[in-house]
Design a protein around this motif. Structure first.
Motif, mmCIF file in Angstrom:
data_model
loop_
_atom_site.group_PDB
_atom_site.id
_atom_site.type_symbol
_atom_site.label_atom_id
_atom_site.label_comp_id
_atom_site.label_asym_id
_atom_site.label_seq_id
_atom_site.Cartn_x
_atom_site.Cartn_y
_atom_site.Cartn_z
ATOM 1 N N ALA A 712 -1.399 4.924 -1.264
ATOM 2 C CA ALA A 712 -0.206 4.510 -1.991
ATOM 3 C C ALA A 712 -0.291 4.933 -3.454
ATOM 4 C CB ALA A 712 -0.023 3.005 -1.882
ATOM 5 N N ALA A 713 -1.480 4.795 -4.061
ATOM 6 C CA ALA A 713 -1.633 5.163 -5.466
ATOM 7 C C ALA A 713 -1.449 6.661 -5.666
ATOM 8 C CB ALA A 713 -3.019 4.721 -5.964
ATOM 9 N N ASP A 714 -2.033 7.444 -4.752
ATOM 10 C CA ASP A 714 -1.904 8.899 -4.854
ATOM 11 C C ASP A 714 -0.449 9.313 -4.667
ATOM 12 O OD1 ASP A 714 -2.613 11.533 -5.158
ATOM 13 O OD2 ASP A 714 -3.266 11.782 -3.062
ATOM 14 N N ILE A 744 10.211 7.534 7.372
ATOM 15 C CA ILE A 744 10.882 8.200 6.256
ATOM 16 C C ILE A 744 11.416 7.151 5.291
ATOM 17 C CG2 ILE A 744 12.826 9.648 5.563
ATOM 18 C CD1 ILE A 744 12.592 11.174 8.103
ATOM 19 N N ALA A 745 11.223 7.375 4.015
ATOM 20 C CA ALA A 745 11.814 6.529 2.969
ATOM 21 C C ALA A 745 12.464 7.454 1.944
ATOM 22 C CB ALA A 745 10.746 5.661 2.316
ATOM 23 N N TYR A 758 5.252 3.256 0.783
ATOM 24 C CA TYR A 758 4.060 3.753 1.493
ATOM 25 C C TYR A 758 3.458 2.634 2.348
ATOM 26 C CZ TYR A 758 -0.491 5.939 2.314
ATOM 27 O OH TYR A 758 -1.612 6.468 2.899
ATOM 28 N N ASN A 759 3.243 1.461 1.730
ATOM 29 C CA ASN A 759 2.613 0.344 2.457
ATOM 30 C C ASN A 759 3.486 -0.134 3.604
ATOM 31 O OD1 ASN A 759 0.340 0.337 0.761
ATOM 32 N ND2 ASN A 759 1.370 -0.966 -0.754
ATOM 33 N N ARG A 775 -1.640 10.927 8.866
ATOM 34 C CA ARG A 775 -2.630 11.469 7.920
ATOM 35 C C ARG A 775 -2.016 11.460 6.535
ATOM 36 N NH1 ARG A 775 -4.638 16.859 10.972
ATOM 37 N NH2 ARG A 775 -5.934 17.038 9.093
ATOM 38 N N GLY A 776 -1.622 10.238 6.114
ATOM 39 C CA GLY A 776 -0.991 10.076 4.833
ATOM 40 C C GLY A 776 0.484 10.402 4.883
ATOM 41 N N VAL A 777 1.022 10.845 3.741
ATOM 42 C CA VAL A 777 2.441 11.151 3.646
ATOM 43 C C VAL A 777 2.624 12.449 2.879
ATOM 44 C CG1 VAL A 777 3.130 8.713 3.683
ATOM 45 C CG2 VAL A 777 2.702 9.858 1.484
#
Length: 905
Positions: A712-714, A744-745, A758-759, A775-777
């Motif tokens: 989320a931070a990245d 999707i956001a 993200y969370n 594998r992340g976003v």
């Protein structure tokens, strides 16, 4: 830009067709070929041996033979041309290449047995070597050739490759540039055309025929077929083969084809399926060139029949014989020079300019009967049955140059080689109309498709795309087929869509007008000047605006004068004439009036008639020895036939499509770098989003900037660097429809909202049991001031890559405003696809909306097609959405998904 002309592989991949039409098996060398190769080398004439080894040589040693049989790809490649099977197989020729250590070039050698030289064997072997070299990105062939070896020098010079020659040390040092293959593929197609034409000629112009299974029972298949050959006075000897009798229909019979005292060109086989293979052996030993196998019980008859069919293919190829069938009706050629009717049809239609090819024997009987009933003349008829060898592709190649064929009819159940059919039909249809009925419109193959593209590719889309791109007139029924045939065989094609309707009854005129408008024709109101001319010859109560309704009392003279005036009217491109028999005017008189006008007419407007009476009572409308006015029972049928001829005319008038050359795209380099970074497993997989985006950009398709984050931070940091607002999308090789699982956001305007999104996304994935597949976003900037479009491709198991364009976004499946074409796309195909979209006005400034960059969209589609051509490993690809900006602002892909497979379909 370049022409899309490409040569397809033969329908049997291990088969080459020589320029005389003979089949030849070409296969990779095998370790057990040592003795066969040694026999080939030791049979060579001294001159051939000298040309190969470049010094006098009497015997070839085991070590030299081993160089051929022990060659291993990719460093070495050896193909042999053979005849015979099993222990009787002989190697007739061999060709090889040895690659350099850097795999950039390869030295080639050829040996063709003395008796098979000048037949095209060397060229066929070269084509196989080129095909294999392309798989390993070999760029150049080199060879050393003696100056006396003029045949080998000619082979290289005529190959179509850019060739350089340098003479030193008594030999020519030859170099062929394999990277530029456009001229090679053109010449390959020309060679294939000659070979396929000669192959079909084997069947339609034989000098002698043996009917194996000829029967004294005239009602049996063997008896009826033999009777047809005799009754039509085949111009050559016909030998009945029957071990149980001494004569058939008064003709001396022979127990086997081997007992015939003279040569046999063509054998027609009418024996039980379990006897066919033995008969084929006898024909092969006799030297028969072609087989028409009427017998059933092969691929259509379950596992045992399919096994028998595989054996039949192998055996006929081993002997180099060409085959029509099995499970077919036979062949017919009305040319007076041959007078061939090797069918068991009970009717023989009149001679004419129409040639028919059909996969169905039963339907073939109906086609011949129908043609006979409507007096439509036949040039050739070929029933290909299970088409283990001769196919529709061969027939098209033959009829392209056949002077007695002006029109081609096909009944198609399946395509053996769709890409080859498209290539050939596209060329032939520019010269002659091709009308096709394609059976089997329904299939459930799209149900399991994972992408929008696959799901939208309905069962019959591939066939429609193939016929359209090839210029083939597709019809739905046999009646429609013959209706169009009658128009094209007897009337010119219209130069425009404007139809004049001449009738003696208002109702049918309205029906025709409605049908014409609905089928893409126009029924224009005639000008005041034209109406004035018609009023001068018609009664006052007649309607002259178009349709021209002369009223029920119209006389034959009214038909004559009005038809003449309408033919002279430049406002009209075609005439449909309607007659309903009243008590006051006889149909024979109207027919006579029509013929009087048309016999002296020198213009190019087609005239179709609708005599609304039973087919059997229609008057004669023949206006010359080989031309008549086609007449239809119902008015809509005439409109339908004319509409088909107009659409075909449009195809003929349209420019041939071209594919662009994008010089900045270096396919081999791109492929090498891509697969080095993205190895594909045997099972295949979806690419990561950033890998798919990179591949698009390599082909000049712009992509919005895409960042990767695994926390989320990245994600918040990357979003801040890109600039808000941004979109977050789950990054995965397995999760396809992201919207369905909260993946999707959109429109995130701050780091805090990015972290929260993200969370929340990870929570949704965990609930769905998919968090381990993420594998992340990826993070992308939001785009605006653009129109969403979808571009995609799915592999059709029959037709190969099927490309799609339509309105994009999540509503694409609901709107279904999409168009499909087969690969590769030309500029003409791209224009057609976009013009099919109901939403195209949205891109063209509809109701004050901004004009979108349609020119850039067209270029994206052509670049997309180039990508598909260069990467056959792509099983599915979808750009959704592709944002089309305002005019001059280009396009940008926002989301792209690509599924790769290790082995191309």
């Amino acid at each position: 830009m370049k022409s899309i002309e490409k040569s397809g592989r033969p329908d049997r991949p291990d088969e080459a067709i020589l320029r005389n039409g003979q089949a030849l098996r070409i296969r990779p060398v095998e370790p057990d070929d040592k003795i066969k190769l040694k026999r080939l080398f030791n049979r060579m004439s001294p001159l051939t041996s000298y040309f190969r080894w470049q010094y006098a040589k009497h015997q070839t040693g085991d070590e030299e033979i081993a160089r051929f049989t022990e060659a291993k790809l990719p460093d070495g490649c050896v193909y042999v041309a053979t005849q015979g099977e099993g222990r009787q197989e002989k190697v007739l020729a061999v060709a090889s290449y040895d690659a350099s250590p850097d795999m950039k070039s390869a030295e080639v050698t050829f040996v063709v047995g003395t008796s098979y030289q000048t037949r095209g064997v060397g060229t066929a072997l070269l084509e196989k070597l080129v095909e294999t070299a392309g798989q390993y990105r070999i760029k150049r062939f080199v060879a050393r050739v003696l100056p006396e070896n003029t045949r080998m020098l000619a082979l290289f010079d005529q190959s179509g490759f850019k060739t350089t020659k340098k003479f030193s040390d008594g030999v020519y040092h030859i170099s062929l540039n394999l990277e530029k293959q456009e001229e090679f593929t053109k010449r390959q197609a020309a060679r294939e055309h000659i070979a396929r034409t000669a192959g079909v000629g084997t069947f339609l112009y034989p000098h002698s025929i043996a009917v194996i299974g000829a029967s004294r029972n005239a009602e049996s298949v063997g008896g009826a077929l033999f009777h047809n050959l005799l009754s039509t006075n085949f111009n050559g000897p016909v030998f009945p083969i029957n071990p149980n009798t001494t004569s058939v229909a008064g003709v001396l019979a022979y127990p086997t084809v081997m007992d015939v005292p003279s040569d046999v060109d063509l054998a027609v086989i009418v024996v039980p399926a379990d006897k066919v293979l033995a008969v084929v052996d006898q024909c092969g030993k006799k030297g028969v060139r072609g087989l028409v196998i009427i017998s059933v019980g092969f691929g259509e008859a379950g596992p045992e029949g399919q096994k028998r069919e595989r054996q039949l293919k192998a055996k006929t190829l081993a002997y180099g014989m060409r085959v029509i069938g099995p499970n077919c009706l036979g062949v017919l050629n009305s040319d007076p020079e041959v007078r061939l009717n090797a069918t068991f049809s009970p009717v023989t239609p009149p001679a004419g300019n129409l040639s028919i090819g059909t996969q169905s024997g039963a339907l073939g009987l109906a086609l011949l009967d129908y043609a006979n009933n409507i007096n439509l003349g036949i040039a050739d008829f070929v029933s290909i049955g299970n088409r283990i060898d001769i196919s529709n592709n061969d027939l098209l190649e033959y009829w392209e140059d056949d002077e007695k064929t002006d029109l081609i009819l096909l009944y198609v159940e399946s395509f053996g080689n769709p890409s080859s059919f498209t290539r050939i039909a596209r060329r032939v249809s520019r010269k002659k109309p091709i009308i096709a009925v394609k059976a089997g419109r329904s299939e459930a193959g799209a149900r399991a498709a994972s992408s929008h593209t696959g799901a939208l590719a309905a069962a019959d889309v591939g066939s429609d795309a193939l016929f359209r791109q090839a210029g083939v007139i597709r019809v739905n029924t046999i009646d429609e087929m013959f209706g169009v045939s009658a128009a094209l065989a007897n009337q010119p094609v219209p130069k425009g869509p404007n139809v004049g309707i001449l009738t003696n009854a208002g109702g049918p005129g309205v029906l025709v007008a409605d049908a014409c408008e609905g089928l893409g024709l126009k029924v224009p109101k005639l000008s005041a000047a034209a109406q004035k001319k018609l009023k001068a010859v018609l009664p006052a109560e007649a309607a002259v605006s178009n349709p021209v309704d002369m009223m029920a009392s119209a006389t034959a003279e009214y038909y004559k004068q009005t038809l003449a005036a309408m033919l002279e009217n430049p406002e009209l491109d075609a005439i449909i004439l309607i007659y309903i028999p009243p008590l006051v005017t006889r149909p024979e008189d109207v027919a006579r009036a029509i013929k009087e006008v048309l016999k002296d007419y020198k213009g190019d407007k087609p005239v179709l008639a609708n005599f609304m009476m039973s087919a059997g009572s229609m008057p004669d409308l023949k206006i010359g020895p080989e031309r008549y006015v086609p007449s239809y029972v119902f008015p809509e049928s005439a409109a339908q036939a004319l509409a088909h001829t107009w659409h075909y005319s449009q195809y003929r008038q349209a420019p041939e499509g071209m594919t662009p050359d994008f010089p900045e795209i270096v396919a081999n380099h791109t492929r090498y770098n891509f697969f080095r970074s993205n190895p594909i497993s045997e099972a295949g997989s979806w690419l990561l989003p950033e890998a798919a985006a990179d591949l698009l950009q390599e082909y000049g398709i712009p992509m919005v900037e895409t960042r990767v984050a695994e926390s989320a931070a990245d994600a918040a940091k990357q979003a801040s660097e890109l600039g808000f607002p941004v979109a977050l999308k789950v990054r995965s090789t397995t999760i396809v429809h992201k919207t369905d699982i909260g993946g999707i956001a959109l429109g995130l305007t701050s780091e805090t909202r990015v972290k929260a999104a993200y969370n929340k996304m990870m929570v949704h994935l965990k609930k769905a049991g998919l968090v381990d597949q993420a594998r992340g976003v990826i993070i992308q900037p939001m785009t605006s001031e653009a129109q969403e479009v979808i571009v995609g491709m799915s592999q059709n198991p029959m037709f190969g890559p099927l490309l799609m364009v339509g309105l994009g976004g999540v509503h694409v499946e609901l709107q279904k405003d999409v168009a499909f074409s087969l690969q590769p796309l030309t500029d003409v195909d791209v224009d057609w696809m976009l013009n099919q979209l109901k939403g195209l006005p949205v891109l063209q400034g509809w109701r004050g909306a901004p004009m979108r960059d349609v020119k850039a969209l067209k270029e994206v589609l052509l670049r997309f097609s180039t990508l598909i051509e260069d990467f056959p490993e792509i099983a599915e690809i979808e750009i959704n959405p592709l944002m089309v900006g305002n005019e001059g602002r280009g396009c940008r892909a926002v989301d792209v998904r690509i599924r790769m497979i290790a082995t191309p379909l």
